[in-house]
Scaffold this motif. Sequence first.
Motif, short mmCIF file in Angstrom:
data_model
loop_
_atom_site.label_atom_id
_atom_site.label_comp_id
_atom_site.label_asym_id
_atom_site.label_seq_id
_atom_site.Cartn_x
_atom_site.Cartn_y
_atom_site.Cartn_z
N ARG A 106 0.82 -1.21 0.00
CA ARG A 106 0.00 0.00 0.00
C ARG A 106 0.85 1.27 0.00
NH1 ARG A 106 -4.56 -1.49 -2.25
NH2 ARG A 106 -5.48 -3.30 -1.23
N GLY A 107 2.16 1.10 -0.13
CA GLY A 107 3.03 2.26 -0.27
C GLY A 107 3.26 2.58 -1.73
N LEU A 108 3.85 3.75 -2.01
CA LEU A 108 4.11 4.14 -3.39
C LEU A 108 5.41 3.52 -3.89
CD1 LEU A 108 3.13 7.93 -3.25
CD2 LEU A 108 1.83 6.06 -4.27
N VAL A 109 5.39 3.04 -5.13
CA VAL A 109 6.57 2.43 -5.74
C VAL A 109 6.78 3.06 -7.12
CG1 VAL A 109 6.29 0.24 -4.52
CG2 VAL A 109 5.23 0.54 -6.77
N PHE A 110 8.00 2.88 -7.64
CA PHE A 110 8.31 3.31 -9.00
C PHE A 110 7.74 2.30 -10.00
CE2 PHE A 110 12.02 5.06 -6.61
CZ PHE A 110 11.86 6.40 -6.92
N LYS A 111 7.10 2.79 -11.04
CA LYS A 111 6.63 1.93 -12.12
C LYS A 111 7.16 2.48 -13.44
CE LYS A 111 2.60 0.08 -14.51
NZ LYS A 111 1.13 0.13 -14.68
N SER A 112 7.95 1.69 -14.16
CA SER A 112 8.53 2.16 -15.42
C SER A 112 7.43 2.58 -16.38
CB SER A 112 9.38 1.05 -16.05
OG SER A 112 10.59 0.92 -15.37
N PHE A 113 7.68 3.69 -17.06
CA PHE A 113 6.68 4.25 -17.97
C PHE A 113 6.92 3.76 -19.39
CE2 PHE A 113 5.20 7.61 -20.86
CZ PHE A 113 3.87 7.72 -20.46
N ASN A 114 5.88 3.20 -19.99
CA ASN A 114 5.91 2.78 -21.39
C ASN A 114 7.03 1.80 -21.69
OD1 ASN A 114 3.64 4.17 -22.07
ND2 ASN A 114 4.65 5.71 -23.34
N ARG A 115 7.27 0.87 -20.76
CA ARG A 115 8.27 -0.17 -21.00
C ARG A 115 7.71 -1.53 -20.62
NH1 ARG A 115 14.45 1.18 -19.17
NH2 ARG A 115 14.78 3.08 -20.39
N PRO A 116 8.02 -2.57 -21.40
CA PRO A 116 7.60 -3.92 -20.98
C PRO A 116 8.35 -4.35 -19.73
CG PRO A 116 9.03 -4.02 -22.92
CD PRO A 116 8.72 -2.57 -22.69
N GLU A 117 7.81 -5.33 -19.03
CA GLU A 117 8.38 -5.77 -17.75
C GLU A 117 9.84 -6.15 -17.87
OE1 GLU A 117 7.66 -6.38 -13.62
OE2 GLU A 117 6.17 -5.81 -15.12
N ASN A 118 10.22 -6.81 -18.97
CA ASN A 118 11.61 -7.27 -19.11
C ASN A 118 12.59 -6.15 -19.48
OD1 ASN A 118 10.55 -6.95 -21.68
ND2 ASN A 118 11.71 -8.64 -22.56
N GLU A 119 12.06 -4.94 -19.73
CA GLU A 119 12.93 -3.80 -20.03
C GLU A 119 12.75 -2.67 -19.01
OE1 GLU A 119 12.43 -2.45 -24.02
OE2 GLU A 119 12.64 -4.46 -24.90
N ALA A 120 12.16 -3.01 -17.88
CA ALA A 120 11.88 -2.01 -16.86
C ALA A 120 13.16 -1.40 -16.31
CB ALA A 120 11.07 -2.64 -15.72
N GLY A 121 13.06 -0.17 -15.83
CA GLY A 121 14.21 0.52 -15.25
C GLY A 121 14.66 -0.13 -13.96
N PRO A 122 15.86 0.20 -13.49
CA PRO A 122 16.43 -0.45 -12.29
C PRO A 122 15.64 -0.20 -11.01
CG PRO A 122 17.78 1.41 -12.99
CD PRO A 122 16.80 1.17 -14.09
N LEU A 123 14.83 0.85 -10.96
CA LEU A 123 14.05 1.15 -9.75
C LEU A 123 12.62 0.62 -9.82
CD1 LEU A 123 15.19 4.83 -9.02
CD2 LEU A 123 15.96 2.73 -7.90
N HIS A 124 12.27 -0.02 -10.91
CA HIS A 124 10.90 -0.51 -11.10
C HIS A 124 10.49 -1.43 -9.95
CE1 HIS A 124 7.31 -1.88 -13.21
NE2 HIS A 124 7.67 -3.12 -12.97
N GLY A 125 9.37 -1.10 -9.30
CA GLY A 125 8.85 -1.92 -8.21
C GLY A 125 9.39 -1.57 -6.85
#
Length: 295
Positions: free
Chosen positions: A264-283
Amino acid sequence: YVDEPSHIVNIALQLDMTGEKASDKNLLEVLQEFIQPNIPLLRANEIRRVTFIIHQQAQLAKYFTFRASEDFREDSIYRHLEPGLAFQLELKRLANFDIELISTPFHHMHFYYGAAKVPPGQKVIDHRFFVRFIVRNSGFSEEMYASYNYMETQGAKLLLEALDELEVQLGNKKFPKTDCNHIFFGFVPPILIDMDKVESQLRGLVTRHSRRLLSLHVTQCELKLSLKLTEHGKSIPARVFITNDSGYFVDIDMYMEEESLKTRGLVFKSFNRPENEAGPLHGLPITTPYETKDH
């Protein structure tokens, strides 16, 4: 946390001082002399924090904060920073570093030296500067928004100020040689922006200053934004990280802030990228501290 003090005291003073008497050093001594004999009274009344707001003629207000957790010594990291707005600087993300506030000529610039926290006896090898800005505009109401040009113009102006001050501090013999220096911009007004163009526009801005950024050992710039994708759309909290670790390639990672279903806390979600190309802070939580070299 029941036993923790919960009350806050703000004291505003209008002072007519000039010269050495108006210096931060002298003001701090005066405030400490007042605070120390009153510590038992502050503890008896469960005071958590005391902040003095010093108003002097033709000057911006100065802030000095004393915390119960520090035995009512000044919390110098927050000097001249309104405690209620301090969260916007996200200083808790510097938790992996012992930090020291550095005074600069720019009242809106918050400049810190950081040394990585290490176990006792271990040599510190990670030294860096953190430059942080909060970009406000009193001309904007809550219903108004700014254009990308506003963000670019303000960002470029503050970037130059940050680079000028970094150049000064890199020549300061007080501090060891730094690397991985970091610049943070927190934009308060919502920005109307075309996300399809923002990456190329930001890459162009960084490229124009790439030689100087490299010479001053700046490896990452971070933007905290409130974006509007359409004129009448809702504002979306977002982050942009512009990283150049190698000196040859600029990597841009864009994230939205999203509530985690698990925590229920806020997390980083990569913008306009598939899961396998997500940024290092994704999630990861948006409060994730900056990593040190030996993490």
